[in-house]
Structure formats: structure tokens, C-alpha cells
Design a protein around this motif. Structure first.
Motif, mmCIF file in Angstrom:
data_model
loop_
_atom_site.group_PDB
_atom_site.id
_atom_site.type_symbol
_atom_site.label_atom_id
_atom_site.label_comp_id
_atom_site.label_asym_id
_atom_site.label_seq_id
_atom_site.Cartn_x
_atom_site.Cartn_y
_atom_site.Cartn_z
ATOM 1 N N SER A 1 -6.177 4.102 -6.583
ATOM 2 C CA SER A 1 -7.077 3.195 -6.812
ATOM 3 C C SER A 1 -6.790 1.904 -5.984
ATOM 4 N N ASP A 2 -5.624 1.617 -6.372
ATOM 5 C CA ASP A 2 -5.179 0.267 -5.610
ATOM 6 C C ASP A 2 -4.960 0.678 -4.141
ATOM 7 N N ARG B 1 -7.394 9.533 -1.174
ATOM 8 C CA ARG B 1 -8.582 9.662 -1.898
ATOM 9 C C ARG B 1 -8.470 11.093 -2.666
ATOM 10 N N GLU C 1 -8.504 0.468 -2.569
ATOM 11 C CA GLU C 1 -8.932 -0.649 -2.392
ATOM 12 C C GLU C 1 -8.567 -1.417 -1.112
ATOM 13 N N GLN C 2 -7.380 -1.293 -0.765
ATOM 14 C CA GLN C 2 -6.506 -1.711 0.476
ATOM 15 C C GLN C 2 -7.179 -1.110 1.740
ATOM 16 N N SER D 1 -9.813 1.844 2.356
ATOM 17 C CA SER D 1 -10.896 3.045 1.592
ATOM 18 C C SER D 1 -10.835 4.073 2.386
ATOM 19 N N GLU E 1 0.792 -1.048 0.107
ATOM 20 C CA GLU E 1 -0.022 -0.072 0.082
ATOM 21 C C GLU E 1 0.749 1.026 0.145
#
Length: 188
Positions: free
Chosen positions: A47-48, A60, A51-52, A54, A23
Motif C-alpha cells: 500500500s505504501d 498492485r 501511494e508513492q 499508483s 519505494e
């Protein structure tokens, strides 16, 4: 039994460290891509990260920065300055994210505002010129219409004079013809 739990805890810790490392790497890659204006690449990495995790607010915000900067630059290049400014307004007010992009978005906003102002000024000049040309064309048309009307009046008067002269001479000719015909009959 304690050994089993210990092994499970160690495996979970290694897995958690590995995920955090993955991450962290994706986050750094995403930030680097964003700051290098590689927006699609940045969105993929960020985005990866999301996903890990949020709840990662920095990821973001950087994802939003990548999306809005991409759109802002696209609209600027197309001359759609209002749409570009809408995207840039959203960037200026973001709390988290890349500070470099925040500064660049403020600079880009100033540039787009200047371009928009120049375009509006040029448009106003074109409108003023068009009005002046139209005004001159109307004046010229009115002048040409006046001249044409005068010519028509002169032509009409000349035709009336010709008709009157033709009418007088044709009347005289008719009378002369009648006299000649009668004179031939009666020997005038």
C-alpha cells in the motif's frame, strides 16, 4: 542564478532517488512478507508503494495476491470451499505479481478442490445412509402397524365373544332372577 537552478535540480534528484529507494525497499519488504504468508504486513508495505506510485502494476498485483490468498486460506479453514476457490481463481489468472504465490495458489486450489470433492462424497454417503435408515424405519413401522391392527381385531373379536357370552349369561341370570322372584311369590 545558474547555481540556484543547479542546487534545486540536485536537491530534487536526491529527493527522487530517496523516494525511489524508499519505494524499492517497501516493495521488497512487501514481496518478502507476501511470500512468507504475512499478508497483512505485505498489504501495508505494498500500500505504501502504491501511494508513492499508483501505476506500479507489480505492487498492485501483489497487493491483490495478499488479499485473495488471505481470504482463500481463511475460507478453506472454515470449510467454505466455494468461496476459497473463487479467490484462488482470481489469483491463478493474474499476469504480474509474485510467481511463488501464483504457484502456491495453484497448489492450494488443487488441495481445496480435493477437500470439496471429499466433503461432497461424504455428504452423499450420509444421505444414502439416511435414506436406508428411513426406509428400514418405515418398513418396521408398517410391520408394527399391521401387528397392532391384527391384535386390535383379535381383541375386538374376543370382546364380542365375551359380550355374547356375557349377554347370554346375563340374560339367563335375569330370567333366573325373575323366576326366583316369581317363584317366591307364587311358590314355583
Amino acid at each position: 542564478m545558474k547555481k540556484k537552478y543547479l542546487i534545486i535540480v540536485i536537491v530534487l534528484m536526491i529527493f527522487a532517488v530517496g523516494c525511489n529507494n524508499k519505494e524499492s525497499t517497501a516493495f521488497k519488504e512487501g514481496q518478502t512478507a507476501l511470500e512468507n504468508h504475512e499478508y497483512d504486513k505485505a498489504k501495508k508495505y505494498l500500500s505504501d508503494v502504491l501511494e508513492q506510485d499508483s501505476k506500479n502494476e507489480s505492487a498492485r498485483c501483489m497487493y491483490i495476491q495478499a488479499t485473495k490468498m488471505s481470504k482463500a486460506e481463511y475460507y478453506k479453514n472454515k470449510g467454505l470451499y466455494d468461496k476459497s476457490l473463487d479467490n484462488l481463481d482470481g489469483l491463478v489468472n493474474l499476469e504480474n505479481g509474485s510467481q511463488k504465490i501464483k504457484v502456491e495458489s495453484q497448489e492450494l486450489k488443487k488441495e481445496v478442490e480435493k477437500l470439496k470433492s471429499e466433503e461432497e462424497e461424504a455428504s452423499n454417503i450420509r444421505k444414502a445412509n439416511a435414506k436406508e435408515v428411513a426406509k428400514k424405519a418405515v418398513e418396521k413401522s408398517e410391520e408394527e402397524l399391521y401387528i397392532w391392527q391384527k391384535n386390535q381385531e383379535n381383541n375386538s373379536n374376543a370382546e364380542d365373544d365375551d359380550k355374547n357370552q356375557d349377554g347370554d349369561s346375563s340374560d339367563t341370570n335375569i330370567i333366573d332372577n325373575i323366576k326366583n322372584a316369581l317363584g317366591g311369590l307364587f311358590n314355583f
